[in-house]
Design an enzyme around this catalytic site. Structure first.
Site, short mmCIF file in Angstrom:
data_model
loop_
_atom_site.label_atom_id
_atom_site.label_comp_id
_atom_site.label_asym_id
_atom_site.label_seq_id
_atom_site.Cartn_x
_atom_site.Cartn_y
_atom_site.Cartn_z
N TYR A 59 0.82 -1.22 0.00
CA TYR A 59 0.00 0.00 0.00
C TYR A 59 0.86 1.27 0.00
O TYR A 59 0.44 2.29 -0.56
CB TYR A 59 -1.01 -0.02 1.15
N ARG A 62 1.55 1.78 -3.61
CA ARG A 62 0.36 2.26 -4.32
C ARG A 62 0.05 3.72 -3.95
O ARG A 62 -0.38 4.50 -4.80
CB ARG A 62 -0.84 1.36 -4.02
N GLN A 92 -15.05 2.57 -6.22
CA GLN A 92 -14.33 1.46 -5.58
C GLN A 92 -12.86 1.80 -5.48
O GLN A 92 -12.08 1.07 -4.87
CB GLN A 92 -14.48 0.19 -6.43
N HIS A 110 -14.43 1.33 -0.87
CA HIS A 110 -13.32 0.41 -0.55
C HIS A 110 -12.18 1.10 0.19
O HIS A 110 -11.07 0.58 0.23
CB HIS A 110 -12.80 -0.27 -1.82
N THR A 177 -15.15 -0.76 -14.40
CA THR A 177 -15.16 -1.83 -13.40
C THR A 177 -15.56 -3.14 -14.07
O THR A 177 -16.45 -3.17 -14.91
CB THR A 177 -16.09 -1.52 -12.20
N SER A 178 -14.87 -4.22 -13.68
CA SER A 178 -15.16 -5.53 -14.26
C SER A 178 -16.44 -6.13 -13.69
O SER A 178 -16.94 -7.11 -14.19
CB SER A 178 -14.00 -6.49 -13.98
P1 OAD Z 1 -10.83 -4.54 -12.33
O1 OAD Z 1 -9.37 -4.57 -12.58
O2 OAD Z 1 -11.49 -5.79 -11.88
O3 OAD Z 1 -11.59 -4.08 -13.64
C1 OAD Z 1 -11.13 -2.97 -14.39
C2 OAD Z 1 -12.14 -2.68 -15.47
O4 OAD Z 1 -11.76 -1.49 -16.14
C3 OAD Z 1 -12.26 -3.78 -16.54
O5 OAD Z 1 -13.63 -3.89 -16.91
C4 OAD Z 1 -11.44 -3.19 -17.72
O6 OAD Z 1 -11.93 -3.65 -18.97
C5 OAD Z 1 -11.74 -1.73 -17.54
N1 OAD Z 1 -10.74 -0.82 -18.10
C6 OAD Z 1 -9.38 -0.92 -18.11
N2 OAD Z 1 -8.83 0.16 -18.67
C7 OAD Z 1 -9.86 0.98 -19.02
C8 OAD Z 1 -9.95 2.26 -19.65
N3 OAD Z 1 -8.87 2.94 -20.03
N4 OAD Z 1 -11.19 2.77 -19.85
C9 OAD Z 1 -12.31 2.10 -19.47
N5 OAD Z 1 -12.28 0.89 -18.90
C10 OAD Z 1 -11.08 0.34 -18.67
O7 OAD Z 1 -11.10 -3.33 -11.31
P2 OAD Z 1 -12.37 -3.06 -10.40
O8 OAD Z 1 -13.61 -3.51 -11.05
O9 OAD Z 1 -12.28 -1.66 -9.95
O10 OAD Z 1 -11.00 -4.16 -4.30
O11 OAD Z 1 -12.06 -4.00 -9.17
C11 OAD Z 1 -12.97 -4.05 -8.12
C12 OAD Z 1 -12.26 -4.27 -6.82
O12 OAD Z 1 -11.41 -5.43 -6.94
C13 OAD Z 1 -11.29 -3.18 -6.44
O13 OAD Z 1 -11.91 -2.10 -5.77
C14 OAD Z 1 -10.34 -3.88 -5.54
C15 OAD Z 1 -10.12 -5.13 -6.36
O14 OAD Z 1 -9.70 -6.24 -5.70
C16 OAD Z 1 -10.33 -4.24 -3.16
O15 OAD Z 1 -9.11 -4.12 -3.10
C17 OAD Z 1 -11.21 -4.52 -1.98
#
Ligand code: OAD
Length: 235
Positions: A59, A62, A92, A110, A177-178
């Site tokens: 962290y 980061r 998030q 988060h 977000t995925s």
């Molecule tokens: P992810 O890494 O799971 O997903 C990232 C998303 O962003 C995916 O859908 C990619 O396709 C998309 N993406 C990447 N680059 C992009 C761009 N330039 N423009 C638009 N989309 C783009 O990240 P999160 O969904 O945020 O939690 O992950 C959710 C949680 O999982 C996080 O908050 C974290 C992680 O573990 C904790 O640490 C508790």
């Protein structure tokens, strides 16, 4: 009875993808953090018990990366929406790029990298800015400080408030977000049937019902959506 939707209210729900063009790694993309680190080693209460130094290193790194990053076109466009709309950002993300872009109402479900909290009393939260946390850094009650981050196995913050905002929003824009992590991903279902609902991402696990998926980069697509909404048009 449920409250009516407010057509002037926009909820933006963001994940790591909105900060990707600012140079911050996402989690699950091919170059994502979870391809280089094991979640169980750095982002769980058990990891903190086992090897706090490893967790602090993760962290601290980061935090310093996030401090060096700058808001991108998507963060800036979201902040522009406040000219004409009541906007709530639910994120998030643990960086502060929405705030630095000028968004006034940001809910971090988060946690936040630039805050720390006591391992004894979770109410004791302090701003740390971009500084590292070291072993021996303590709260006012003498207990070790930890990152103010929601780890896997812990309960996300402000979920009731976030749900209430989604239930009354006339427009919902989900970005980067995925939708792999619950309960955060479940928030999308709180949006109302008649709300305008859009998701912007390069890839998603599955398209949520009722949402239009615009596939592409946030920095390209979000400013276009914002311009349309500010001009009273549908994107
Ligand atoms: P992810 O890494 O799971 O997903 C990232 C998303 O962003 C995916 O859908 C990619 O396709 C998309 N993406 C990447 N680059 C992009 C761009 N330039 N423009 C638009 N989309 C783009 O990240 P999160 O969904 O945020 O939690 O992950 C959710 C949680 O999982 C996080 O908050 C974290 C992680 O573990 C904790 O640490 C508790």
């Amino acid at each position: 009875m449920s409250r009516p939707i407010d057509h002037n209210k926009i909820v933006i729900l963001t994940g790591a993808g909105v900060s990707a063009e600012s140079g911050l790694q996402t989690f699950r993309d091919s170059d994502g953090l979870w391809n280089n680190y094991n979640v169980a080693d750095v982002a769980t209460p058990q990891a903190w018990q086992r090897n706090p130094q490893l967790v602090l290193d993760f962290y601290n790194h980061r935090r310093s990366e996030a401090a060096k990053a700058q808001p991108n076109a998507a963060h800036l466009a979201i902040a522009e929406l406040e000219k004409n709309f009541d906007v709530t950002v639910i994120t998030q993300n643990v960086d502060d790029l929405h705030e630095r872009a000028g968004s006034s109402n940001v809910i971090h479900i988060h946690g936040e990298l630039n805050k720390v909290r006591s391992t004894l009393d979770p109410e004791l939260i302090y701003n740390i800015g971009d500084k590292p946390i070291k072993p021996g850094d303590t709260c006012d009650k003498g207990a070790q400080l930890r990152p103010h981050i929601v780890w896997f196995g812990e309960i996300p913050e402000h979920m009731d408030t976030a749900s209430q905002h989604l239930k009354t929003a006339g427009k919902v824009l989900v970005i980067g977000t995925s939708l792999a992590v619950y309960p955060a991903a479940g928030l999308l279902k709180k949006a109302r049937h008649h709300a305008e609902k859009i998701i912007v991402a390069l890839d998603i696990e599955r398209k949520p019902y009722g949402y239009t998926w615009l596939r592409g980069k946030a920095g390209d697509i979000v400013p276009h959506i914002v311009n349309c909404w500010l001009e009273g048009r549908r994107p």
